[in-house]
Scaffold this active site. Sequence first.
Site, PDB file in Angstrom:
ATOM      1  N   LYS A 157     -13.723  -1.221   1.393  1.00  0.00           N
ATOM      2  CA  LYS A 157     -13.101  -0.259   0.482  1.00  0.00           C
ATOM      3  C   LYS A 157     -11.705  -0.773   0.144  1.00  0.00           C
ATOM      4  O   LYS A 157     -10.801  -0.754   0.974  1.00  0.00           O
ATOM      5  CB  LYS A 157     -12.971   1.130   1.105  1.00  0.00           C
ATOM      6  CG  LYS A 157     -12.607   2.164   0.034  1.00  0.00           C
ATOM      7  CD  LYS A 157     -11.874   3.376   0.555  1.00  0.00           C
ATOM      8  CE  LYS A 157     -10.386   3.192   0.652  1.00  0.00           C
ATOM      9  NZ  LYS A 157      -9.661   3.008  -0.620  1.00  0.00           N
ATOM     10  N   GLU A 232      -3.975  -3.545  11.462  1.00  0.00           N
ATOM     11  CA  GLU A 232      -2.791  -4.341  11.140  1.00  0.00           C
ATOM     12  C   GLU A 232      -1.898  -3.404  10.340  1.00  0.00           C
ATOM     13  O   GLU A 232      -2.205  -3.071   9.199  1.00  0.00           O
ATOM     14  CB  GLU A 232      -3.226  -5.574  10.338  1.00  0.00           C
ATOM     15  CG  GLU A 232      -2.241  -6.699  10.432  1.00  0.00           C
ATOM     16  CD  GLU A 232      -1.290  -6.694   9.278  1.00  0.00           C
ATOM     17  OE1 GLU A 232      -0.200  -6.082   9.431  1.00  0.00           O
ATOM     18  OE2 GLU A 232      -1.619  -7.276   8.240  1.00  0.00           O
ATOM     19  N   CYS A 266       3.859  -6.564   4.919  1.00  0.00           N
ATOM     20  CA  CYS A 266       4.045  -5.992   6.250  1.00  0.00           C
ATOM     21  C   CYS A 266       4.969  -6.867   7.073  1.00  0.00           C
ATOM     22  O   CYS A 266       5.695  -6.377   7.919  1.00  0.00           O
ATOM     23  CB  CYS A 266       2.697  -5.822   6.934  1.00  0.00           C
ATOM     24  SG  CYS A 266       1.725  -7.327   6.972  1.00  0.00           S
ATOM     25  N   GLU A 365       9.705   1.702   7.437  1.00  0.00           N
ATOM     26  CA  GLU A 365       9.206   0.624   6.589  1.00  0.00           C
ATOM     27  C   GLU A 365       9.296   1.097   5.141  1.00  0.00           C
ATOM     28  O   GLU A 365       8.678   2.099   4.767  1.00  0.00           O
ATOM     29  CB  GLU A 365       7.757   0.305   6.951  1.00  0.00           C
ATOM     30  CG  GLU A 365       7.231  -0.870   6.152  1.00  0.00           C
ATOM     31  CD  GLU A 365       5.792  -1.232   6.490  1.00  0.00           C
ATOM     32  OE1 GLU A 365       4.970  -0.314   6.613  1.00  0.00           O
ATOM     33  OE2 GLU A 365       5.499  -2.428   6.614  1.00  0.00           O
TER      34      GLU A 365
HETATM   35  P1  NDP Z   1      -2.280   3.258   3.099  1.00  0.00           P
HETATM   36  O1  NDP Z   1      -2.018   2.691   4.413  1.00  0.00           O
HETATM   37  O2  NDP Z   1      -2.530   4.707   3.029  1.00  0.00           O
HETATM   38  O3  NDP Z   1      -3.502   2.496   2.375  1.00  0.00           O
HETATM   39  C1  NDP Z   1      -4.207   1.396   2.887  1.00  0.00           C
HETATM   40  C2  NDP Z   1      -5.700   1.604   2.670  1.00  0.00           C
HETATM   41  O4  NDP Z   1      -6.181   2.711   3.442  1.00  0.00           O
HETATM   42  C3  NDP Z   1      -6.084   1.922   1.237  1.00  0.00           C
HETATM   43  O5  NDP Z   1      -7.318   1.309   0.946  1.00  0.00           O
HETATM   44  C4  NDP Z   1      -6.220   3.423   1.286  1.00  0.00           C
HETATM   45  O6  NDP Z   1      -6.989   3.906   0.244  1.00  0.00           O
HETATM   46  C5  NDP Z   1      -6.913   3.606   2.613  1.00  0.00           C
HETATM   47  N1  NDP Z   1      -6.853   4.937   3.174  1.00  0.00           N
HETATM   48  C6  NDP Z   1      -5.881   5.871   3.024  1.00  0.00           C
HETATM   49  N2  NDP Z   1      -6.192   6.985   3.733  1.00  0.00           N
HETATM   50  C7  NDP Z   1      -7.377   6.753   4.346  1.00  0.00           C
HETATM   51  C8  NDP Z   1      -8.222   7.513   5.221  1.00  0.00           C
HETATM   52  N3  NDP Z   1      -7.897   8.740   5.617  1.00  0.00           N
HETATM   53  N4  NDP Z   1      -9.386   6.964   5.636  1.00  0.00           N
HETATM   54  C9  NDP Z   1      -9.722   5.722   5.273  1.00  0.00           C
HETATM   55  N5  NDP Z   1      -8.974   4.962   4.430  1.00  0.00           N
HETATM   56  C10 NDP Z   1      -7.805   5.451   3.987  1.00  0.00           C
HETATM   57  O7  NDP Z   1      -1.146   2.843   2.135  1.00  0.00           O
HETATM   58  P2  NDP Z   1      -0.214   3.764   1.279  1.00  0.00           P
HETATM   59  O8  NDP Z   1      -0.430   3.452  -0.123  1.00  0.00           O
HETATM   60  O9  NDP Z   1      -0.259   5.189   1.682  1.00  0.00           O
HETATM   61  O10 NDP Z   1       1.167   3.159   1.753  1.00  0.00           O
HETATM   62  C11 NDP Z   1       1.976   3.830   2.679  1.00  0.00           C
HETATM   63  C12 NDP Z   1       2.835   2.850   3.398  1.00  0.00           C
HETATM   64  O11 NDP Z   1       2.015   2.006   4.203  1.00  0.00           O
HETATM   65  C13 NDP Z   1       3.584   1.872   2.543  1.00  0.00           C
HETATM   66  O12 NDP Z   1       4.735   2.381   2.007  1.00  0.00           O
HETATM   67  C14 NDP Z   1       3.838   0.814   3.539  1.00  0.00           C
HETATM   68  O13 NDP Z   1       4.911   1.200   4.347  1.00  0.00           O
HETATM   69  C15 NDP Z   1       2.606   0.769   4.351  1.00  0.00           C
HETATM   70  N6  NDP Z   1       1.633  -0.278   3.972  1.00  0.00           N
HETATM   71  C16 NDP Z   1       1.529  -1.351   4.787  1.00  0.00           C
HETATM   72  C17 NDP Z   1       0.656  -2.362   4.486  1.00  0.00           C
HETATM   73  C18 NDP Z   1       0.506  -3.546   5.369  1.00  0.00           C
HETATM   74  O14 NDP Z   1       0.101  -4.611   4.922  1.00  0.00           O
HETATM   75  N7  NDP Z   1       0.764  -3.432   6.662  1.00  0.00           N
HETATM   76  C19 NDP Z   1      -0.155  -2.330   3.284  1.00  0.00           C
HETATM   77  C20 NDP Z   1      -0.035  -1.125   2.510  1.00  0.00           C
HETATM   78  C21 NDP Z   1       0.854  -0.149   2.866  1.00  0.00           C
HETATM   79  P3  NDP Z   1      -6.312   4.377  -1.126  1.00  0.00           P
HETATM   80  O15 NDP Z   1      -5.190   3.480  -1.431  1.00  0.00           O
HETATM   81  O16 NDP Z   1      -7.445   4.222  -2.053  1.00  0.00           O
HETATM   82  O17 NDP Z   1      -5.901   5.779  -0.868  1.00  0.00           O
END
Ligand code: NDP
Length: 472
Positions: A157, A232, A266, A365
């Site tokens: 996904k 991660e 990240c 972050e």
């Molecule tokens: P998320 O961590 O929420 O998104 C990452 C993935 O998880 C997306 O595919 C998202 O789907 C999915 N997801 C979200 N909620 C659920 C759930 N309940 N069950 C299963 N899958 C889920 O990223 P955000 O956009 O909310 O970002 C928030 C913060 O996370 C950022 O500001 C940053 O600090 C951090 N981040 C860190 C990353 C890293 O590489 N470590 C990458 C991305 C974000 P969808 O986007 O379709 O909702």
Amino acid sequence: MSFSVLNPATEEVVAEIAEADACAVDAAVEAGAKVFAAGTWSRASVEQRQDMLRKIARLIEAHADELADLESLNTGLLLREARRRHVARAARNFDFFADYIGQSVGELYQQHPGFLTMVLREPVGVAALIAPWNAPLALGSMKIAAAIAFGNSCVIKPSEQAPLAIMRMVEIIAEAGLAPGVLSLVNGRGAVTGEALVRHRLVDLVSFTGGTATGRRIASAAGEGLKAVTMELGGKSANIIFESADFDRALDAALLGVFDNNGQQCLAGSRILVQRSIADRFIEAFAARTKAIRIGDPRDPATELGPVASAAQRERVLEHYARAIDEGAIGLAGGGRPAGLPRGFYVEPVAVEAPSNDLAACQEEIFGPFATIIRFDTAEEAYAIANGTRFGLVSYVWSRDAAQIAEAQERLESGVVWINTPVARELRAPFGGFKESGVGAEGGRACEAFYTRQKTVMTPRRPVALERLGTA
Ligand code: NDP
């Protein structure tokens, strides 16, 4: 229900995508479970799997321009970086796991008198792969390559914000001839599609890359189903620059470390710790270079910083800037929207000097182009600041003093420590965070441990003595 996918550089809708509901998720997982049980892929020989992984890698390379184009269009990543790094990394991930499975070994114990005990590894079942929006292709391909290399089925996904390049890569993988059902893709919001996937009774493994809050939620859902997870998560990594460092290289790398990938990574070195004796000079140079960064169209080869991924991310950067100033930080660069770019989620790269590590900008972050600089006097103080965070993903150290380097690598609480280098990736070694930056790791053996289960098989070397029940 469908959702719109935007180009962050123009704010235009570039695709309308149908959301996979619980039924569609069910169909994808069922298909994975069915093909797994049939053994078409799960019991394919190592050579067959290697050939397929290499074929996928070559096809990704053949479609590199198209994939890079989609990745840049949908994420705002610089087109040249998407081509040079992200797509190349995607192909490399498949090649890497093809090589890895050709060399992987089991265990054999022969100490038990009369027995040979083998420990075999076999695929686990269906893996749910949840990829983020900041580097969808590079990170999503790692998960797919690892899951299928060891014989599992998987359902990916992508983030609803940035699914386009992964969708195309999944089509390319199907064109390579991977058996239907081994890899499926479901699109949709995390709370709907992601949640349905993680909770599905036939999903055995969950691999997630994204934010810490989301990771916590997914790990709880997976925990209820007793599914193994690898997470991660976020970071707030320290980049420690000692006075003994090669100043110019440390400066170049500090800028790259925090502003690369449009500041959305990240492993960003977002807390730059500078020894007081060189701090004035460093801060002046860092601020001047930050102000000079060329912001603009990610497709223009001259651009150094593209837009952030969404309006929400831009607001997050601006709000954190205002809050940091309120909390006593000194603004050195950025803090607003760049002139001449009225459309697109552009934001000026930020540099602030923080009076203490307690500021929100040093603890949270931000996931955007936002550098906080903190001065320190002694190495002890630098370690205390570096480790003074709930995260523990990576650290960077710049020094030419061997004893100081040896001490720093021991004292820093993070899953990776990079010495005198910006990000470098060794796929054989684990990449994973300490503390709230993650659970488990990705990398050769780390992925083998996660995507396989061990089976112990005991065989007697000669017939074992048997007590004969019922013969008295
Ligand atoms: P998320 O961590 O929420 O998104 C990452 C993935 O998880 C997306 O595919 C998202 O789907 C999915 N997801 C979200 N909620 C659920 C759930 N309940 N069950 C299963 N899958 C889920 O990223 P955000 O956009 O909310 O970002 C928030 C913060 O996370 C950022 O500001 C940053 O600090 C951090 N981040 C860190 C990353 C890293 O590489 N470590 C990458 C991305 C974000 P969808 O986007 O379709 O909702």
